[in-house]
Design a protein around this motif. Structure first.
Motif, short mmCIF file in Angstrom:
data_model
loop_
_atom_site.label_atom_id
_atom_site.label_comp_id
_atom_site.label_asym_id
_atom_site.label_seq_id
_atom_site.Cartn_x
_atom_site.Cartn_y
_atom_site.Cartn_z
N LEU A 168 1.04 -6.18 -10.74
CA LEU A 168 -0.41 -6.40 -10.89
C LEU A 168 -1.08 -6.59 -9.53
O LEU A 168 -2.20 -6.15 -9.33
CB LEU A 168 -0.67 -7.62 -11.78
N VAL A 169 -0.35 -7.24 -8.61
CA VAL A 169 -0.90 -7.48 -7.28
C VAL A 169 -1.15 -6.15 -6.56
O VAL A 169 -2.12 -6.01 -5.82
CB VAL A 169 0.02 -8.41 -6.45
N LYS A 170 -0.30 -5.17 -6.81
CA LYS A 170 -0.51 -3.83 -6.20
C LYS A 170 -1.86 -3.26 -6.62
O LYS A 170 -2.60 -2.71 -5.80
CB LYS A 170 0.61 -2.87 -6.64
N ILE A 171 -2.18 -3.40 -7.91
CA ILE A 171 -3.46 -2.89 -8.42
C ILE A 171 -4.62 -3.71 -7.84
O ILE A 171 -5.63 -3.17 -7.39
CB ILE A 171 -3.49 -2.94 -9.96
N ILE A 172 -4.45 -5.05 -7.85
CA ILE A 172 -5.49 -5.92 -7.30
C ILE A 172 -5.73 -5.63 -5.82
O ILE A 172 -6.86 -5.64 -5.35
CB ILE A 172 -5.12 -7.41 -7.52
N PHE A 173 -4.64 -5.33 -5.09
CA PHE A 173 -4.78 -5.02 -3.66
C PHE A 173 -5.62 -3.77 -3.45
O PHE A 173 -6.43 -3.70 -2.52
CB PHE A 173 -3.39 -4.85 -3.03
N VAL A 174 -5.45 -2.78 -4.34
CA VAL A 174 -6.26 -1.56 -4.26
C VAL A 174 -7.74 -1.91 -4.44
O VAL A 174 -8.61 -1.45 -3.69
CB VAL A 174 -5.81 -0.51 -5.30
N PHE A 175 -8.04 -2.76 -5.44
CA PHE A 175 -9.42 -3.19 -5.67
C PHE A 175 -9.95 -3.98 -4.47
O PHE A 175 -11.11 -3.82 -4.08
CB PHE A 175 -9.51 -4.05 -6.94
N PHE A 176 -9.08 -4.84 -3.90
CA PHE A 176 -9.49 -5.64 -2.74
C PHE A 176 -9.85 -4.77 -1.56
O PHE A 176 -10.91 -4.92 -0.95
CB PHE A 176 -8.36 -6.61 -2.37
N THR A 177 -8.98 -3.80 -1.23
CA THR A 177 -9.26 -2.93 -0.08
C THR A 177 -10.47 -2.04 -0.34
O THR A 177 -11.25 -1.76 0.57
CB THR A 177 -8.04 -2.08 0.30
N ALA A 178 -10.63 -1.61 -1.59
CA ALA A 178 -11.80 -0.78 -1.94
C ALA A 178 -13.09 -1.59 -1.81
O ALA A 178 -14.12 -1.08 -1.37
CB ALA A 178 -11.66 -0.24 -3.35
N ALA A 179 -13.01 -2.88 -2.19
CA ALA A 179 -14.20 -3.74 -2.09
C ALA A 179 -14.53 -4.04 -0.64
O ALA A 179 -15.69 -4.20 -0.27
CB ALA A 179 -13.96 -5.04 -2.85
N ILE A 217 -7.76 -14.07 -3.92
CA ILE A 217 -7.26 -15.33 -4.48
C ILE A 217 -6.33 -15.08 -5.66
O ILE A 217 -5.25 -15.68 -5.76
CB ILE A 217 -8.44 -16.26 -4.87
N ALA A 218 -6.72 -14.16 -6.55
CA ALA A 218 -5.89 -13.84 -7.73
C ALA A 218 -4.52 -13.30 -7.30
O ALA A 218 -3.49 -13.68 -7.87
CB ALA A 218 -6.60 -12.83 -8.61
N GLY A 219 -4.49 -12.44 -6.29
CA GLY A 219 -3.23 -11.89 -5.80
C GLY A 219 -2.31 -12.95 -5.24
O GLY A 219 -1.12 -12.99 -5.56
N VAL A 220 -2.86 -13.85 -4.43
CA VAL A 220 -2.07 -14.93 -3.83
C VAL A 220 -1.53 -15.87 -4.93
O VAL A 220 -0.37 -16.28 -4.91
CB VAL A 220 -2.89 -15.71 -2.78
N ILE A 221 -2.38 -16.20 -5.92
CA ILE A 221 -1.96 -17.09 -7.01
C ILE A 221 -0.82 -16.46 -7.81
O ILE A 221 0.16 -17.13 -8.14
CB ILE A 221 -3.16 -17.45 -7.92
N MET A 222 -0.94 -15.16 -8.11
CA MET A 222 0.11 -14.50 -8.89
C MET A 222 1.46 -14.53 -8.17
O MET A 222 2.50 -14.77 -8.79
CB MET A 222 -0.28 -13.05 -9.18
N LEU A 223 1.44 -14.27 -6.87
CA LEU A 223 2.68 -14.31 -6.10
C LEU A 223 3.22 -15.74 -6.00
O LEU A 223 4.44 -15.96 -6.04
CB LEU A 223 2.46 -13.71 -4.72
N ALA A 224 2.32 -16.73 -5.90
CA ALA A 224 2.74 -18.13 -5.84
C ALA A 224 3.38 -18.58 -7.15
O ALA A 224 4.36 -19.34 -7.14
CB ALA A 224 1.54 -19.02 -5.51
N GLU A 256 -18.04 -6.32 -5.52
CA GLU A 256 -18.43 -7.55 -4.82
C GLU A 256 -17.43 -8.69 -5.03
O GLU A 256 -17.63 -9.80 -4.54
CB GLU A 256 -19.82 -8.00 -5.31
N TRP A 257 -16.33 -8.45 -5.73
CA TRP A 257 -15.38 -9.51 -6.08
C TRP A 257 -14.19 -9.59 -5.12
O TRP A 257 -13.11 -9.97 -5.52
CB TRP A 257 -14.87 -9.29 -7.49
N ARG A 258 -14.37 -9.23 -3.85
CA ARG A 258 -13.21 -9.15 -2.95
C ARG A 258 -12.49 -10.50 -2.80
O ARG A 258 -11.26 -10.53 -2.73
CB ARG A 258 -13.58 -8.54 -1.62
N ARG A 259 -13.24 -11.61 -2.77
CA ARG A 259 -12.59 -12.93 -2.65
C ARG A 259 -11.76 -13.23 -3.89
O ARG A 259 -10.66 -13.77 -3.80
CB ARG A 259 -13.64 -14.02 -2.44
#
Length: 201
Positions: free
Chosen positions: A190-201, A155-162, A148-151
Motif C-alpha cells: 500500500l505504501v508503494k501506491i501512497i508513495f506514487v500519490f505523494f510524489t505526484a502531489a 504520514i499514512a505511509g510512515v504509520i503503515m511501515l511503523a 493537495e493531500w501530500r502531508r
C-alpha cells in the motif's frame, strides 16, 4: 491417457509461451495498427489456450468439478480486464494489458496447483484490485483535492511501515506483514501506491 495429456501439455505450454514472448517483441516491428492489433489478439488467444490447457490438466488430475467453475471465473476476470482497461484507459498499451493478464493467469495456475483455497483467496484479491484500478481514473478526475493531500500521504505511509515494525511477526527472517482477520496484509504494498500519490502531489 491422463499421463499422455499431462506430458503433451508440458511441451505445448512451452511452445505457447515461447510464441507469446516472441510476439511481445514482434509487435514493435510493425508500424500499421491493423498488424499490431492482430498480433495482440493472437497473444490473447495463446494466453487463453495456455490457461485452458493448464486447467484441463488440473481437472484431469484432481477430477474435482470445482476446478471447472474456478477456471470459468478466471476467464471472466481476464476478459473483463482486457475489455474494460482499453475502454477506461483509452491510451493504455494493449501489450502491457496482455502481459498483465498473462502473468495473472500463470499466477492462478501455479497457486491453484499448490492449494485451491489459497488460489480462491488470491483470485478475490486480484478481482478486488482490478475493480479498484478501474475506479481510480474516475476518482482522480472527480476529486481534485487529492493533489493537495501530500502531508497525509507521507504520514499514512510512515504509520503503515511503523505498524509492521511494532506488530508484525518475523517470517523468514523479515518483518513484512501483519495479520488481520486471517489475512496477511503487507502494508509496504500500500505504501508503494501512497508513495506514487505523494510524489505526484
Amino acid at each position: 491417457m491422463v499421463n499422455i495429456v499431462v506430458e503433451l501439455s508440458k511441451y505445448l505450454m512451452i511452445i505457447m509461451i515461447a510464441v507469446y514472448t516472441y510476439e511481445c517483441f514482434a509487435v514493435f516491428g510493425f508500424s500499421d495498427e491493423y498488424t499490431k492489433k492482430s498480433i495482440l489478439r493472437r497473444q490473447n488467444v495463446l494466453m487463453f489456450l495456455m490457461h485452458f490447457t493448464a486447467f484441463l490438466v488440473l481437472y484431469l488430475q484432481t477430477e474435482e468439478k470445482k476446478m471447472i467453475g474456478f477456471y470459468g471465473m478466471q476467464v471472466v476476470l481476464l476478459l473483463t480486464i482486457i475489455l474494460l482497461y482499453t475502454k477506461i484507459y483509452p491510451k493504455v498499451s494493449r501489450l502491457v494489458v496482455n502481459n498483465m493478464c498473462m502473468l495473472l493467469s500463470i499466477g492462478f495456475i501455479m497457486i491453484t496447483r499448490l492449494s485451491y483455497s489459497l488460489a480462491v483467496k488470491q483470485f478475490i484479491i486480484a478481482a478486488g484490485a482490478v475493480a479498484i484500478s478501474l475506479i481510480v481514473p474516475i476518482i482522480i478526475r472527480k476529486v481534485k483535492v487529492l493533489s493537495e493531500w501530500r502531508r497525509f500521504y507521507a504520514i499514512a505511509g510512515v504509520i503503515m511501515l511503523a505498524v509492521v515494525l511494532i506488530f508484525g511477526p518475523v517470517t523468514g527472517g523479515a518483518l513484512l506483514s501483519i495479520q488481520i482477520g486471517g489475512f496477511a496484509l503487507q502494508p509496504s504494498e500500500l505504501v508503494k501506491i501512497i508513495f506514487v500519490f505523494f510524489t505526484a502531489a
